[in-house]
Every structure is written in structure tokens, then in C-alpha cells.
Design a protein around this motif. Structure first.
Motif, mmCIF file in Angstrom:
data_model
loop_
_atom_site.group_PDB
_atom_site.id
_atom_site.type_symbol
_atom_site.label_atom_id
_atom_site.label_comp_id
_atom_site.label_asym_id
_atom_site.label_seq_id
_atom_site.Cartn_x
_atom_site.Cartn_y
_atom_site.Cartn_z
ATOM 1 N N LEU A 104 0.881 -1.032 0.092
ATOM 2 C CA LEU A 104 0.012 0.071 -0.166
ATOM 3 C C LEU A 104 0.760 1.292 -0.195
ATOM 4 N N GLY A 105 0.793 2.161 -0.935
ATOM 5 C CA GLY A 105 1.505 3.319 -1.089
ATOM 6 C C GLY A 105 1.137 4.539 -0.388
ATOM 7 N N PRO A 106 1.775 5.628 -0.328
ATOM 8 C CA PRO A 106 1.342 6.757 0.406
ATOM 9 C C PRO A 106 -0.170 7.062 -0.012
ATOM 10 N N LEU A 107 -0.941 7.661 0.943
ATOM 11 C CA LEU A 107 -2.289 8.103 1.083
ATOM 12 C C LEU A 107 -2.356 9.422 0.816
ATOM 13 N N GLY A 108 -3.667 10.032 0.565
ATOM 14 C CA GLY A 108 -3.661 11.220 0.918
ATOM 15 C C GLY A 108 -4.628 12.211 0.000
ATOM 16 N N ASN A 116 -3.552 5.144 -4.787
ATOM 17 C CA ASN A 116 -3.146 4.111 -4.039
ATOM 18 C C ASN A 116 -4.160 3.430 -3.253
ATOM 19 N N LEU A 117 -4.967 4.382 -2.564
ATOM 20 C CA LEU A 117 -6.174 3.489 -1.946
ATOM 21 C C LEU A 117 -6.964 2.567 -2.761
ATOM 22 N N HIS A 118 -7.610 3.046 -3.827
ATOM 23 C CA HIS A 118 -8.323 2.386 -4.878
ATOM 24 C C HIS A 118 -7.729 1.089 -5.184
ATOM 25 N N TRP A 119 -6.075 1.156 -5.395
ATOM 26 C CA TRP A 119 -5.562 0.038 -5.871
ATOM 27 C C TRP A 119 -5.792 -1.267 -4.734
ATOM 28 N N TRP A 120 -5.420 -0.370 -3.510
ATOM 29 C CA TRP A 120 -5.372 -1.538 -2.342
ATOM 30 C C TRP A 120 -6.703 -2.101 -2.106
ATOM 31 N N GLU A 161 -2.247 -2.700 12.500
ATOM 32 C CA GLU A 161 -0.919 -1.932 12.734
ATOM 33 C C GLU A 161 -0.254 -1.454 11.409
ATOM 34 N N ARG A 162 -0.148 -2.236 10.441
ATOM 35 C CA ARG A 162 0.251 -1.795 9.224
ATOM 36 C C ARG A 162 -0.480 -0.687 8.420
ATOM 37 N N SER A 169 1.745 7.778 8.421
ATOM 38 C CA SER A 169 2.845 8.336 7.492
ATOM 39 C C SER A 169 2.467 9.397 6.406
ATOM 40 N N SER A 170 0.967 9.216 6.212
ATOM 41 C CA SER A 170 0.325 9.908 5.081
ATOM 42 C C SER A 170 -0.410 10.988 5.545
#
Length: 463
Positions: A104-108, A116-120, A161-162, A169-170
């Protein structure tokens, strides 16, 4: 025995199938050989098929052995119990989900963050569909043996946790990342379960995913510009929904105990109260009549004066729920989407009642065959709830892609699983913290008004 004792006993109960046996041959055992490996895999495959046909609770070791073409003794050479097969299947599909979340990449509130959210979410849905039967059983096994439940908890904790680390971090800072990570995990998993049951049949899988992604994005980043969604070329399904509201009077479910004496009604009340707590803690399938009468402090003979068996007891709770729950739901339909205080007042009322009926509601949502008054009550409450959720959600004006079917399923998942999922993470505010976070998720993700949620002073309350 009190409610706390019921909950604590959950992790110490042992399935009747879990007796002491010699160590089984693991998947990598050097003793197993090629033929044994094929037999072992056949047992796993047939167990998965039986889980799909009969459910976890309806699948017996003898049935697995018969379907696999082996004796019971041979099966025990490879697996100590049905729970061990479940664990192995669970760890396989759980590992697949962990591989997805690690990527999962950075969100925002940007196009890249939303992508990234859509891909996840899309990869999560793909894994769920691949292991649909197993995830369905995972969703249905609310409480299983002492061996399985902790493994489920460890997986969920690691997954949350992940997600929490990625949220932090986002730049997610105006809402508690641990709590929202838990809630996001609960909502997405449950949404996929509802989709598996056919609750979103009017939508394609792509439309359901696009709609869920929009809700999740706004839940995390309510200030996301409309242009982000427009640039993604989303298809969330038809904008116009059919809302049959008022839902109409539900079928009659008279109180079968109305003619009893005050003393007898008090005894019945204790049994019903105890059953609700036990079904919540163990699930209906794992609970026993002894659990109920022990919790109520009455004899088994007293139980049989009022109920024929455990199913009759659940039916009595269902009839009670069919009288009470529509009235509670109707009060949500009266809340305006921008009425913050009204929404929180309703959620407090709902949260106080949810624990009583959650065991019943989860039984209704399992998608397993049942009939009689249980089905009649489930259909009545289910139709009423759907109408209420759609009416409430349709009341907001939106400038971004939105589908009321998707949103109503998210709301259902939130109300069914949210209070339990958040209970262990509530801070000193306890129930107030749970209600506050549920309200913020509804406001941000489901009835988003940018002017309210972007700078809401309530943000600090859920940190």
C-alpha cells in the motif's frame, strides 16, 4: 456468572473435537511422502467445499473424512481437528492479504493518494474473491475454539498495525489512526462479505469498488477535492436510488410471554438477557443451553418450561428484536444528515442496544438456510433497515460520485461491527469515544459536507 465472565470464558472453551491425539503430519513433514501429500491436500480441498456447503459449524470431522475418502483415524494422522484445517486455510488467505497491505503506497487528498487507496481496495477484493469461501467462514465464525480465535486476533492486530502506520505516515492527524485503522479493516472486510452474499447485486464489482473507494477516501481525507474523483473516471453505479420510505408497518410479532405471571416473566427475562450475552460472546452456534442457564442462574428444567430448544430461544429473541429494532431505526430516519447532535444521540441509543441483539443480527447475516419465524423476523427487520439507511443517506447533497447502495452497506457494516471493533481501543472516554468516532466516520465518509468536516472542532475528541 456475569457478562465479564462470559467474555473471559470465550478464550478458554475447547471444541469437543479437540481431544489429545498424536502429532499430525504437517504440510512439510518428511514423513508424509507424495501420496500422503495428495491425501492431505484432498482433505483440505474437501473441507473447503464442505465449509461452503454447510458452513464451519455445520461441517463435522466424520463428514470431512467421508467426503475425502479416508477413515476418521487417517484424517487424524494429518490434522488434529477441524479447527486445525481451518487455521491452515485461514493463514493461507491471511498471508495473501498481508502481501497486499505491505504494498500500500502513500495516501492523501490527491489523485495519487486516492489511486493508491483504490488499488489497495481492489487488490483486497480480488484476494477476498479468490478465497471467498474461507473469508465467508472467517466472517461467520464469530467465536471458535481457544486455538483459532487468538490466531484471528493476531492476524487482525498485525493488519491494523500496518494500516495505522501507513495512515500516520500519510499525514492523517485529525482522527485517531489506531481506531480508524481498526474501523477501516472491519468495514472493508464486512463490505466484501456482504458483496459475497449478493447484497450489492444491482451493482457490478467495479461499481461497488469505486463507490467503496470514494467513501473510504472521504472517511480518511474529507477535504479531498471533487477534481480528484473526476480525474479517476469512476463509475459508482446509478445516482438515483429507489427509497421506499416510510417502510410500512412490519409484520406482527406478538409477545408470546404476555400472559405469564410477573414472577414467570422475570425468569423469562433473565433467560433472554443471558442468552443475548452468551450469543454475543460465543456466537449462537458455539453457545449451549448450559451456558445460558448458568449465566441466568436457573436450572435446565426451568429453561424447558418456556423454550423447547436453543433455536426456540433464538426465535424468541428474534421476535423481540422485530418489535424493538424497527422503532430504533425509525428514529435514525428522522435525523437530518447535518444534525451532528441528533446523529450522536441516536448512535448512543443504538450502541447501548447493539450488544443485546448483535448475536442475533450476525446469525441473520450469515447467509445460511433457516426458516420459520427466524426468517420472517430477519426479512422484516432487514427490509426496514435498508429503507431507513437509504432514506437517511439520500438526505444529503453531494458534489462527488456517490451510490446509496454502497453507502448503505458501509453503514450496515459500521453499525454491526464498529462498536465491538472499537471497544478495546476506546480511551478514557469509553463509550463516548466509540460514539464519537462512529459519528465522525458517518459525517466524513457517508454524508460529507466539506464545510463541516474540514475544520470540525470535534476532531480532537477522537484523538
Amino acid at each position: 456468572m456475569n457478562k465479564g465472565a462470559v467474555t473471559r470464558r470465550t478464550l478458554t472453551r475447547v471444541s469437543s473435537e479437540e481431544t489429545q491425539r498424536r502429532a499430525s503430519y504437517g504440510p512439510n513433514s518428511p514423513q508424509i511422502g507424495a501420496k500422503g501429500a495428495r491425501t492431505r491436500q484432498r482433505i483440505i480441498d474437501e473441507t473447503l467445499t464442505l465449509f461452503e456447503e454447510k458452513g464451519f459449524h455445520g461441517t463435522l470431522v466424520d463428514g470431512i473424512a467421508e467426503r475425502s475418502g479416508v477413515s476418521r483415524a487417517t484424517l487424524y494422522q494429518y490434522f488434529e481437528s477441524k479447527d486445525e484445517i481451518f487455521r491452515e486455510l485461514m493463514e493461507e488467505c491471511g498471508a495473501a492479504l498481508h502481501r497486499v497491505v505491505r504494498r500500500l503506497g502513500p495516501l492523501g487528498p490527491t489523485e495519487q493518494g486516492f489511486d493508491n487507496l483504490h488499488w489497495w481496495l481492489g487488490e483486497w477484493a480480488w484476494v477476498f474473491d479468490k478465497y471467498a469461501t474461507m473469508f465467508a467462514q472467517w466472517s461467520r465464525v464469530a467465536t471458535v475454539s481457544a486455538e483459532v480465535r487468538p490466531r484471528v486476533d493476531v492476524f487482525v492486530e498485525g493488519y491494523v498495525e500496518r494500516i495505522e502506520k501507513r495512515l500516520a505516515s500519510s499525514g492523517v492527524s485529525d482522527i485517531n489512526t489506531a481506531q480508524v485503522g481498526t474501523l477501516l479493516t472491519v468495514l472493508v472486510h464486512r463490505f466484501n462479505f456482504y458483496r459475497y452474499l449478493g447484497a450489492a447485486s444491482e451493482l457490478s464489482d467495479e461499481q461497488a469498488l469505486d463507490g467503496l473507494a470514494v467513501v473510504a477516501q472521504l472517511m480518511l481525507f474529507p477535504e479531498t477535492p471533487d477534481e480528484v474523483f473526476a480525474d479517476m473516471d469512476l463509475d459508482v453505479g446509478p445516482e438515483v436510488s429507489v427509497v421506499h420510505w416510510p417502510a410500512g408497518p412490519p409484520p406482527e410479532f406478538p409477545d408470546r410471554f404476555a400472559g405469564l405471571s410477573a414472577r414467570a416473566r422475570a425468569t423469562v427475562g433473565r433467560l433472554l438477557d443471558s442468552a443475548c450475552r452468551v450469543f454475543h460472546a460465543y456466537s449462537y452456534h458455539m453457545a449451549t443451553i448450559d451456558d445460558v442457564v448458568g449465566e441466568a442462574g436457573v436450572a435446565r428444567g426451568t429453561f424447558y418450561k418456556y423454550f423447547t430448544d436453543k433455536t426456540d430461544l433464538l426465535t424468541a429473541i428474534a421476535e423481540e428484536g422485530a418489535r424493538v429494532l424497527p422503532e430504533l431505526l425509525d428514529r435514525l430516519a428522522e435525523v437530518e444528515p447535518d444534525d451532528e447532535d441528533g446523529l450522536r444521540a441516536w448512535l448512543r441509543e443504538y450502541e447501548s442496544m447493539q450488544s443485546r441483539y448483535v448475536g442475533l443480527i450476525r446469525f441473520w447475516l450469515e447467509g445460511l438456510p433457516y426458516d420459520g419465524r427466524l426468517r420472517e423476523a430477519a426479512v422484516a427487520v432487514g427490509h426496514h433497515a435498508e429503507a431507513v439507511y437509504r432514506a437517511f443517506l439520500d438526505g444529503a447533497e453531494r458534489s462527488y460520485p456517490f451510490n446509496v447502495t454502497t453507502a448503505s452497506l458501509v453503514l450496515e457494516a459500521l453499525l454491526e461491527r464498529g462498536p465491538d471493533g472499537l471497544a478495546d481501543q476506546a480511551t478514557s472516554g469509553g463509550r463516548d469515544d466509540v460514539v464519537e468516532l462512529l459519528a465522525k466516520v458517518v459525517e466524513r465518509g457517508l454524508v460529507n459536507d466539506r464545510r463541516q468536516v474540514a475544520g470540525s472542532a470535534r476532531g480532537g475528541a477522537a484523538r
